[in-house]
Design an enzyme around this catalytic site. Structure first.
Site, PDB file in Angstrom:
ATOM      1  N   SER A 126      -6.898  -2.009  -5.473  1.00 16.75           N
ATOM      2  CA  SER A 126      -5.896  -1.628  -4.631  1.00 16.75           C
ATOM      3  C   SER A 126      -4.274  -0.812  -5.561  1.00 16.75           C
ATOM      4  O   SER A 126      -3.938  -1.104  -6.599  1.00 16.75           O
ATOM      5  CB  SER A 126      -5.653  -2.612  -3.004  1.00 16.75           C
ATOM      6  OG  SER A 126      -4.094  -1.827  -2.481  1.00 16.75           O
ATOM      7  N   TYR A 152      -2.718 -11.407  -0.321  1.00 16.31           N
ATOM      8  CA  TYR A 152      -3.429 -11.018  -0.648  1.00 16.31           C
ATOM      9  C   TYR A 152      -3.916  -9.589  -1.607  1.00 16.31           C
ATOM     10  O   TYR A 152      -4.338  -9.547  -2.270  1.00 16.31           O
ATOM     11  CB  TYR A 152      -3.525  -9.295   0.829  1.00 16.31           C
ATOM     12  CG  TYR A 152      -4.140  -8.365   0.249  1.00 16.31           C
ATOM     13  CD1 TYR A 152      -5.777  -8.187   0.745  1.00 16.31           C
ATOM     14  CD2 TYR A 152      -3.621  -6.796   0.037  1.00 16.31           C
ATOM     15  CE1 TYR A 152      -6.234  -6.902   0.358  1.00 16.31           C
ATOM     16  CE2 TYR A 152      -4.719  -5.697  -0.544  1.00 16.31           C
ATOM     17  CZ  TYR A 152      -5.931  -6.216   0.137  1.00 16.31           C
ATOM     18  OH  TYR A 152      -6.442  -5.003   0.126  1.00 16.31           O
ATOM     19  N   LYS A 156      -6.390  -9.510  -5.536  1.00 17.28           N
ATOM     20  CA  LYS A 156      -6.365  -8.148  -6.104  1.00 17.28           C
ATOM     21  C   LYS A 156      -5.811  -8.015  -7.300  1.00 17.28           C
ATOM     22  O   LYS A 156      -6.950  -7.992  -8.615  1.00 17.28           O
ATOM     23  CB  LYS A 156      -6.000  -6.978  -5.150  1.00 17.28           C
ATOM     24  CG  LYS A 156      -6.661  -7.119  -3.501  1.00 17.28           C
ATOM     25  CD  LYS A 156      -8.242  -6.397  -3.808  1.00 17.28           C
ATOM     26  CE  LYS A 156      -8.634  -6.554  -2.318  1.00 17.28           C
ATOM     27  NZ  LYS A 156     -10.105  -6.996  -2.309  1.00 17.28           N
TER      28      LYS A 156
HETATM   29  P1  NAD Z   1     -13.236  -4.236   6.416  1.00 18.42           P
HETATM   30  O1  NAD Z   1     -12.282  -5.568   6.792  1.00 18.42           O
HETATM   31  O2  NAD Z   1     -13.223  -3.370   7.063  1.00 18.42           O
HETATM   32  O3  NAD Z   1     -14.563  -4.439   5.822  1.00 18.42           O
HETATM   33  C1  NAD Z   1     -14.857  -5.720   4.512  1.00 18.42           C
HETATM   34  C2  NAD Z   1     -16.647  -6.286   5.222  1.00 18.42           C
HETATM   35  O4  NAD Z   1     -16.316  -7.747   4.736  1.00 18.42           O
HETATM   36  C3  NAD Z   1     -15.860  -6.496   7.251  1.00 18.42           C
HETATM   37  O5  NAD Z   1     -17.279  -6.144   7.298  1.00 18.42           O
HETATM   38  C4  NAD Z   1     -15.832  -8.440   7.374  1.00 18.42           C
HETATM   39  O6  NAD Z   1     -17.086  -8.603   8.214  1.00 18.42           O
HETATM   40  C5  NAD Z   1     -16.875  -8.246   5.355  1.00 18.42           C
HETATM   41  N1  NAD Z   1     -15.887  -9.469   5.337  1.00 18.42           N
HETATM   42  C6  NAD Z   1     -15.480 -10.407   5.026  1.00 18.42           C
HETATM   43  N2  NAD Z   1     -16.054 -11.649   4.100  1.00 18.42           N
HETATM   44  C7  NAD Z   1     -17.120 -11.681   4.447  1.00 18.42           C
HETATM   45  C8  NAD Z   1     -17.536 -12.890   3.794  1.00 18.42           C
HETATM   46  N3  NAD Z   1     -17.598 -13.881   3.362  1.00 18.42           N
HETATM   47  N4  NAD Z   1     -18.988 -12.913   3.413  1.00 18.42           N
HETATM   48  C9  NAD Z   1     -19.451 -11.471   4.448  1.00 18.42           C
HETATM   49  N5  NAD Z   1     -19.104 -11.118   5.467  1.00 18.42           N
HETATM   50  C10 NAD Z   1     -17.141 -10.583   5.106  1.00 18.42           C
HETATM   51  O7  NAD Z   1     -12.573  -3.778   5.188  1.00 18.42           O
HETATM   52  P2  NAD Z   1     -11.968  -2.572   4.790  1.00 18.42           P
HETATM   53  O8  NAD Z   1     -11.002  -1.585   4.610  1.00 18.42           O
HETATM   54  O9  NAD Z   1     -13.410  -1.730   4.667  1.00 18.42           O
HETATM   55  O10 NAD Z   1     -12.052  -2.609   3.113  1.00 18.42           O
HETATM   56  C11 NAD Z   1     -12.927  -2.438   2.023  1.00 18.42           C
HETATM   57  C12 NAD Z   1     -12.457  -4.137   0.785  1.00 18.42           C
HETATM   58  O11 NAD Z   1     -11.030  -2.162   0.214  1.00 18.42           O
HETATM   59  C13 NAD Z   1     -11.160  -4.875   0.427  1.00 18.42           C
HETATM   60  O12 NAD Z   1     -11.909  -5.580  -0.677  1.00 18.42           O
HETATM   61  C14 NAD Z   1     -10.237  -4.890   1.327  1.00 18.42           C
HETATM   62  O13 NAD Z   1      -9.288  -5.387   0.336  1.00 18.42           O
HETATM   63  C15 NAD Z   1     -10.547  -2.958  -0.163  1.00 18.42           C
HETATM   64  N6  NAD Z   1      -8.932  -2.507   0.640  1.00 18.42           N
HETATM   65  C16 NAD Z   1      -8.301  -1.701   1.858  1.00 18.42           C
HETATM   66  C17 NAD Z   1      -7.983  -0.898   1.687  1.00 18.42           C
HETATM   67  C18 NAD Z   1      -7.438  -0.643   2.816  1.00 18.42           C
HETATM   68  O14 NAD Z   1      -6.593  -0.137   3.588  1.00 18.42           O
HETATM   69  N7  NAD Z   1      -8.465  -0.067   3.884  1.00 18.42           N
HETATM   70  C19 NAD Z   1      -6.765  -0.684   0.789  1.00 18.42           C
HETATM   71  C20 NAD Z   1      -7.415  -0.830  -0.981  1.00 18.42           C
HETATM   72  C21 NAD Z   1      -7.826  -2.013  -0.664  1.00 18.42           C
HETATM   73  C1  UD1 Z   2      -0.510  -1.594   3.239  1.00 19.98           C
HETATM   74  C2  UD1 Z   2      -0.312  -2.699   2.259  1.00 19.98           C
HETATM   75  C3  UD1 Z   2      -1.204  -3.429   1.202  1.00 19.98           C
HETATM   76  C4  UD1 Z   2      -2.853  -2.811   1.751  1.00 19.98           C
HETATM   77  C5  UD1 Z   2      -2.670  -1.784   2.140  1.00 19.98           C
HETATM   78  C6  UD1 Z   2      -4.251  -1.317   3.574  1.00 19.98           C
HETATM   79  C7  UD1 Z   2       2.389  -3.701   2.785  1.00 19.98           C
HETATM   80  C8  UD1 Z   2       3.483  -3.743   1.863  1.00 19.98           C
HETATM   81  N1  UD1 Z   2       1.619  -2.762   1.916  1.00 19.98           N
HETATM   82  O1  UD1 Z   2      -0.369  -1.185   2.944  1.00 19.98           O
HETATM   83  O2  UD1 Z   2      -1.112  -3.904  -0.096  1.00 19.98           O
HETATM   84  O3  UD1 Z   2      -3.614  -2.440   0.207  1.00 19.98           O
HETATM   85  O4  UD1 Z   2      -1.842  -1.855   3.577  1.00 19.98           O
HETATM   86  O5  UD1 Z   2      -4.313  -2.404   4.523  1.00 19.98           O
HETATM   87  O6  UD1 Z   2       2.075  -3.978   3.427  1.00 19.98           O
HETATM   88  N2  UD1 Z   2       4.122   2.450   9.141  1.00 19.98           N
HETATM   89  C9  UD1 Z   2       4.660   2.270  10.199  1.00 19.98           C
HETATM   90  N3  UD1 Z   2       5.098   1.892  11.184  1.00 19.98           N
HETATM   91  C10 UD1 Z   2       3.702   1.728  11.812  1.00 19.98           C
HETATM   92  C11 UD1 Z   2       2.455   1.445  10.698  1.00 19.98           C
HETATM   93  C12 UD1 Z   2       3.553   1.817   9.920  1.00 19.98           C
HETATM   94  O7  UD1 Z   2       6.181   3.099   9.970  1.00 19.98           O
HETATM   95  O8  UD1 Z   2       3.292   1.206  12.472  1.00 19.98           O
HETATM   96  C13 UD1 Z   2       4.421   3.238   7.677  1.00 19.98           C
HETATM   97  C14 UD1 Z   2       4.560   2.020   6.732  1.00 19.98           C
HETATM   98  O9  UD1 Z   2       5.711   1.165   6.674  1.00 19.98           O
HETATM   99  C15 UD1 Z   2       4.499   2.510   6.107  1.00 19.98           C
HETATM  100  C16 UD1 Z   2       3.395   3.639   5.841  1.00 19.98           C
HETATM  101  O10 UD1 Z   2       3.331   3.551   6.944  1.00 19.98           O
HETATM  102  O11 UD1 Z   2       5.186   2.644   5.038  1.00 19.98           O
HETATM  103  C17 UD1 Z   2       1.823   2.856   5.215  1.00 19.98           C
HETATM  104  O12 UD1 Z   2       1.683   1.465   5.573  1.00 19.98           O
HETATM  105  P1  UD1 Z   2       0.193   0.790   5.857  1.00 19.98           P
HETATM  106  O13 UD1 Z   2      -1.117   1.812   6.623  1.00 19.98           O
HETATM  107  O14 UD1 Z   2       0.221  -0.864   6.872  1.00 19.98           O
HETATM  108  O15 UD1 Z   2      -0.031   1.131   4.563  1.00 19.98           O
HETATM  109  P2  UD1 Z   2       0.430   0.198   3.339  1.00 19.98           P
HETATM  110  O16 UD1 Z   2       2.149  -0.195   3.243  1.00 19.98           O
HETATM  111  O17 UD1 Z   2       0.810   1.688   2.354  1.00 19.98           O
END
Ligand code: NAD
Ligand code: UD1
Length: 340
Positions: A126, A152, A156
């Site tokens: 991330s 969290y 990462k």
């Molecule tokens: P998500 O929660 O939708 O998907 C994660 C999946 O992993 C889920 O289906 C959950 O059931 C499964 N899971 C979790 N723990 C498990 C376990 N112990 N055994 C089996 N299955 C398990 O999340 P996502 O948004 O698709 O994120 C995927 C990856 O990307 C994660 O590692 C997350 O940290 C990373 N990531 C996500 C974002 C974001 O904004 N969505 C941003 C940066 C990084």
């Molecule tokens: C957050 C996490 C980041 C994580 C990512 C994915 C923090 C500080 N960072 O990112 O580590 O990888 O989620 O899950 O929490 N916002 C509003 N109103 C809302 C929701 C969000 O104004 O109701 C704004 C936030 O202040 C931010 C932007 O929208 O400026 C994006 O927010 P969000 O979607 O939560 O992502 P990040 O904060 O970038």
């Protein structure tokens, strides 16, 4: 070479879209997911999009013998490791659960790829590893990492450190950390997307839930930041582009003859503010978006976006879709969810 790719967390938001992208390129994704944060409806969506069943194993990735059985069964060519907990706020309340799941899961998978000599490994990292950028808001992979703000974020950050140490001990393996910026949107069919559980924390699900009436209004967290309109700026990347980045990463790794470890930013290279998202949503959907200007959210980064040139140069990948595409697709997905 067989085409089986292990996709841990493949029933989740990013994983399910990546399953589609892998299948399109002729890989055979094998999902390992115990559905702790996934809705089984995703399997119907995948069937609708792909026209056939996907291989799914309901398994906890922390259950090493169960994972070992999967490695024995398939002789994977590669692993994409998504499975983890991902909610920043929750991680502050439940740090042990986050360290347990995100780190033990990773340790198991790394031990198994080494034991079974699986050469190619992609890790979901991330942009949180960069923290609040000091100076330029555009960060490249060479930008120094900073200590995270939440458990969290630490999972990462530590995940990358574990992989770096592992690489030194197993230099023959090909490993890649993909540092996602802000994934948004859904598959254009609107049959797979994100299922936020409870009140969404992320911006775009909150926007679409507000427009459909599930939330009363969006609160814009801060309008007094030193940015062009006072609200925070992020790099929003369409989940379909993000999915394709995984296929590009895997293909790149498979084409290398030597072991390696690389980190690659996966973003568009452009920043969009919260207020710009609000305006874009209203313009694209024609829906009014009730919103209020509220106080800053603790721990928010002010402004960050990717320098995305390494992805293009190394992987031949770049984002093709715009924030407008993502808003349109997220809105179609929210409307589909309302029919379930
Ligand atoms: P998500 O929660 O939708 O998907 C994660 C999946 O992993 C889920 O289906 C959950 O059931 C499964 N899971 C979790 N723990 C498990 C376990 N112990 N055994 C089996 N299955 C398990 O999340 P996502 O948004 O698709 O994120 C995927 C990856 O990307 C994660 O590692 C997350 O940290 C990373 N990531 C996500 C974002 C974001 O904004 N969505 C941003 C940066 C990084
Ligand atoms: C957050 C996490 C980041 C994580 C990512 C994915 C923090 C500080 N960072 O990112 O580590 O990888 O989620 O899950 O929490 N916002 C509003 N109103 C809302 C929701 C969000 O104004 O109701 C704004 C936030 O202040 C931010 C932007 O929208 O400026 C994006 O927010 P969000 O979607 O939560 O992502 P990040 O904060 O970038």
């Amino acid at each position: 070479m067989n085409k089986y790719i292990l996709v841990t967390g493949g029933a989740g938001y990013i994983g399910s879209h990546t399953v589609v992208a892998l299948q399109k390129q002729g890989f055979i994704p094998v999902i390992a997911d115990d559905f702790r944060n996934a809705n089984p409806v995703v399997l119907e969506g995948l069937r609708h999009i792909l026209g056939h069943e996907t291989i799914v194993h309901r398994v906890d990735i922390c259950d090493k013998p169960a994972m070992e059985a999967l490695f024995e069964k398939y002789a994977f060519t590669g692993v994409i490791h998504f499975a983890a907990y991902k909610a920043v706020g929750e991680s502050v309340q439940k740090p042990l659960a986050y360290y347990q799941n995100n780190l033990v899961g990773l340790l198991n998978i790394l031990a198994l790829i080494e034991a079974f000599e699986v050469q190619n490994f992609v890790f979901s990292s991330s942009c949180t590893v960069y923290g609040e950028p000091q100076g330029a808001k555009e960060v490249s992979e060479a930008t120094p990492k900073q200590l995270p703000e939440s458990p969290y974020g630490y999972t990462k950050w530590m995940g990358e450190q574990i992989i770096a140490d592992f690489h030194r001990s197993a230099p023959q393996l090909k490993l890649m950390n993909l540092r996602y910026f802000n994934p948004v949107g859904a598959h254009p069919s609107a049959r797979i997307g994100e299922f936020p559980i409870g009140k969404p924390n992320n911006l775009l699900p909150f926007v679409t839930q507000t427009a459909i009436g599930k939330q009363a209004h969006l609160t814009v967290f801060g309008n007094d930041y030193p940015t062009r309109d006072g609200s925070c700026i992020r790099d929003y990347i369409h989940v379909m582009d993000l999915a394709e980045a995984h296929v590009a990463a895997l293909t790149y790794l498979m084409n290398q003859n030597e072991g390696l470890l690389e980190a690659v930013n996966i973003g568009t290279g452009e920043g969009t503010s919260v207020l710009e998202i609000v305006k874009a949503f209203e313009r694209i959907t024609g829906q009014p978006l009730p919103h209020v200007l509220g106080p800053r959210r603790a721990g928010d980064v002010i402004e960050i976006y990717a320098n995305a040139t390494k992805g293009q140069e190394l992987l031949g990948w770049k984002a093709r879709l715009s924030i407008d595409d993502a808003i349109k697709d997220a809105w179609a997905w929210e409307n589909y969810l309302a029919t379930l």
